[in-house]
Design an enzyme around this catalytic site. Structure first.
Site, PDB file in Angstrom:
ATOM      1  N   GLU A 116      -0.477   3.492   9.540  1.00 30.37           N
ATOM      2  CA  GLU A 116      -1.165   3.386   8.264  1.00 30.37           C
ATOM      3  C   GLU A 116      -2.544   2.772   8.468  1.00 30.37           C
ATOM      4  OE1 GLU A 116       1.421   1.299   5.588  1.00 30.37           O
ATOM      5  OE2 GLU A 116       2.888   2.908   5.544  1.00 30.37           O
ATOM      6  N   HIS A 241      -4.412  -0.428  -4.492  1.00 30.31           N
ATOM      7  CA  HIS A 241      -4.026   0.709  -3.644  1.00 30.31           C
ATOM      8  C   HIS A 241      -4.943   1.867  -3.967  1.00 30.31           C
ATOM      9  CE1 HIS A 241      -1.762   3.692  -1.476  1.00 30.31           C
ATOM     10  NE2 HIS A 241      -1.015   2.733  -0.975  1.00 30.31           N
ATOM     11  N   ARG A 288      -7.370  -0.785   3.126  1.00 30.65           N
ATOM     12  CA  ARG A 288      -7.248  -0.407   1.721  1.00 30.65           C
ATOM     13  C   ARG A 288      -8.435  -0.842   0.866  1.00 30.65           C
ATOM     14  NH1 ARG A 288      -0.826  -1.803   0.780  1.00 30.65           N
ATOM     15  NH2 ARG A 288      -0.036  -0.012   1.935  1.00 30.65           N
ATOM     16  N   HIS A 349      -2.173  -3.288  -6.821  1.00 31.22           N
ATOM     17  CA  HIS A 349      -1.024  -3.037  -5.948  1.00 31.22           C
ATOM     18  C   HIS A 349      -0.381  -4.299  -5.388  1.00 31.22           C
ATOM     19  CE1 HIS A 349       1.538  -0.821  -3.254  1.00 31.22           C
ATOM     20  NE2 HIS A 349       0.995  -1.364  -2.170  1.00 31.22           N
ATOM     21  N   ARG A 384      -4.385  -7.684   2.695  1.00 26.72           N
ATOM     22  CA  ARG A 384      -3.131  -7.442   3.420  1.00 26.72           C
ATOM     23  C   ARG A 384      -3.212  -6.180   4.273  1.00 26.72           C
ATOM     24  NH1 ARG A 384       1.877  -4.403   2.137  1.00 26.72           N
ATOM     25  NH2 ARG A 384       0.726  -3.521   0.380  1.00 26.72           N
ATOM     26  N   SER A 389       3.999  -6.687   4.318  1.00 28.91           N
ATOM     27  CA  SER A 389       4.566  -7.503   3.234  1.00 28.91           C
ATOM     28  C   SER A 389       6.079  -7.640   3.309  1.00 28.91           C
ATOM     29  CB  SER A 389       4.155  -6.935   1.872  1.00 28.91           C
ATOM     30  OG  SER A 389       4.415  -5.552   1.805  1.00 28.91           O
TER      31      SER A 389
END
Length: 521
Positions: A116, A241, A288, A349, A384, A389
């Protein structure tokens, strides 16, 4: 009045793993888990992507995962917290596998590792595109094996019980003794005393109009902590997000996982033009905050309400193997991902800050712990890293459980030494018209979305501060004269959350990670 050894507020991965660890080590401990909705309705359930963990030590390493986390956090991560989470990850993953979590494997029987945004290697273990749902399922099954764990659904925490509820000052440091909890089945507020209390209440997504979070994510743990005078920080760092499925209606938006971009999907304007190359050399695999701001900027430049995610060039069979639910959801909304562009928009998000805790999950209040998204461990810093998470919740759930077991073995502290007042509805209270509460909630969400969103400014924040003070005053008055109910309690908590986000955004004097004030450039 109910008395237990441990009171767990929240039934996601943080609360469940914590309760399981205590039950395993102390079978005599009485553990109560309370949740305001059904026991599986949590932020965990909606986590799609997976869990970041180093498992291929030939290509990957702890050092690489640490570096990726620090880079995403933009210089504000706590190194010790990052090292603890990354290095303890394999053991925590093996535990939940032993509890029945099924991660996807390839044809060779090796875990199928995804990648990701922000990650330099493939290291995401996952269960198709419903990893959180799978973890929640397995852990709810696991707790059935422990009769000393009770789960009470439809129980809404009103306030934490501290020495402020006593008529005398018993300590210089604030101590938590449990909570006042509204039983939604009886509409009665009950006193739940506990030696140790854990806040595992998830996120704050619904402080904004659009969010990927479930409807329950109203910042309840943050509100409880603020009113109990716990220290809370990093609230200015809200992760949006980049790719939630666009809807004309406010509320929870369906998440199109970051893993879809990791799989090779591209972002395009409504005119069909690629644009991420203008913002970051990593393009769609940038972190992100960068992707969300890029989309926000393109929407502002064009005046469009959304951009598109393009999956038409991707290998259909493999895509469906990884993302069957995302494909079916888009299909149900009228979009075939292999023949059409799908409209997406950034949405609130994840909260990167929260209730301050140490490496054992302890807050600034004695006998009160916080784990998961409501906590601020220092792992995320200003932003993050994707799929860190769920891992954080497992690692700190474990550490908090070990410390709790130690506290339970300490006979010096006893809740039986004090007499706490039962809940008292002061004065004559009425049932307030819900339309007023709903109106103020919408006003709050609109204000936060328009003034304290992805891009902020000094002027917007000042207007927001004046407005939140007005809303807070009205909500306090309504709360005082109204019969306690979930809607007024959620609004009360959302006001606390908004107040902290605005206040800490004003105090933030440089752009870092998810925080961006256009006046600083």
């Amino acid at each position: 009045m109910a008395i237990q050894d441990v009171l767990v507020i929240g039934s996601g991965i943080a609360g469940l793993s914590y309760a399981l660890k205590i039950a395993i080590r102390n079978p005599d401990a009485k553990i109560t888990i309370v949740t305001k909705a059904n026991k599986d309705e949590t932020n965990t359930k909606y986590a799609q992507g997976g869990v970041a963990v180093v498992s291929d030590f030939e290509k990957d390493s702890f050092e690489k995962h640490i570096e990726d986390t620090l880079r995403a956090g933009d210089g504000l991560c706590k190194l010790e917290a990052v090292e603890v989470v990354v290095k303890e990850a394999p053991e925590r993953i093996n535990e939940i596998i032993n509890w029945g979590v099924r991660f996807d494997k390839n044809n060779e029987g090796i875990y199928d590792l995804g990648r990701e945004g922000g990650h330099t290697e493939n290291r995401i273990v996952h269960h198709k595109d419903v990893t959180g749902w799978e973890i929640e399922r397995a852990m709810l099954e696991a707790i059935k094996e422990y009769p000393n764990i009770q789960v009470f659904t439809h129980h809404f925490v009103v306030d934490l019980i501290t020495e402020h509820h006593l008529n005398r000052d018993i300590a210089q440091k604030t101590t938590c003794f449990g909570a006042y909890i509204l039983d939604l089945n009886t509409d009665k507020v009950e006193q739940h005393l506990a030696k140790v209390t854990l806040l595992a209440t998830g996120g704050v997504g619904h402080v904004y109009k659009n969010t990927t979070n479930p409807i329950i994510a109203t910042g309840d743990g943050i509100g409880l902590a603020r009113r109990a005078k716990a220290t809370v920080s990093g609230m200015q760092f809200i992760q949006f997000h980049p790719t939630a499925f666009y809807s004309e209606f406010d509320g929870q938006l369906f998440l199109i996982s970051e893993a879809v971009r990791g799989f090779g999907a591209k972002l395009r304007t409504k005119d069909g033009e690629l644009f991420m190359h203008k913002y970051d050399e990593r393009e769609e695999l940038a972190s992100r905050d960068i992707v969300a701001r890029a989309i926000d900027n393109e929407m502002k430049l064009s005046g469009d309400d959304y951009v598109y995610i393009d999956c038409r060039h991707l290998e259909k069979e493999k895509f469906l193997e990884h993302f069957p639910n995302i494909y079916e959801k888009c299909k149900s909304e009228g979009y075939d991902m292999f023949t059409e562009l799908v409209p997406v928009v950034p949405a609130s998000h994840y909260l990167c800050g929260g209730i301050d805790v140490d490496l054992e999950g302890k807050t600034s209040i004695e006998n009160l712990f916080a784990v998961g998204e409501c906590s601020n461990t220092g792992l995320h810093g200003a932003n993050r890293l994707a799929s860190n998470s769920l891992l954080e919740a497992m690692v700190f759930g474990h550490r908090a459980a070990l410390k709790t077991v130690d506290l339970l073995n300490d006979n010096e502290f006893s809740i039986y030494n004090f007499e706490f007042p039962e809940w008292n509805e002061e004065g004559m209270k009425v049932q307030e018209e819900l339309v007023l509460i709903s109106y103020l909630r919408k006003q709050l969400q609109a204000m936060m979305s328009e003034l304290v969103g992805i891009v902020r400014s000094d002027n917007r924040l000042q207007i927001a501060q004046n407005r939140i003070n007005e809303i807070e005053k009205m909500v306090k008055e309504i709360y005082y004269f109204t019969i306690v109910s979930p809607k007024i309690l959620e609004l009360r908590n959302l006001v606390d959350v908004a107040h902290l986000i605005i206040e800490q955004s004003i105090n933030q004097k440089e752009n870092r990670g998810t925080f961006y004030n256009k006046d600083f450039n």
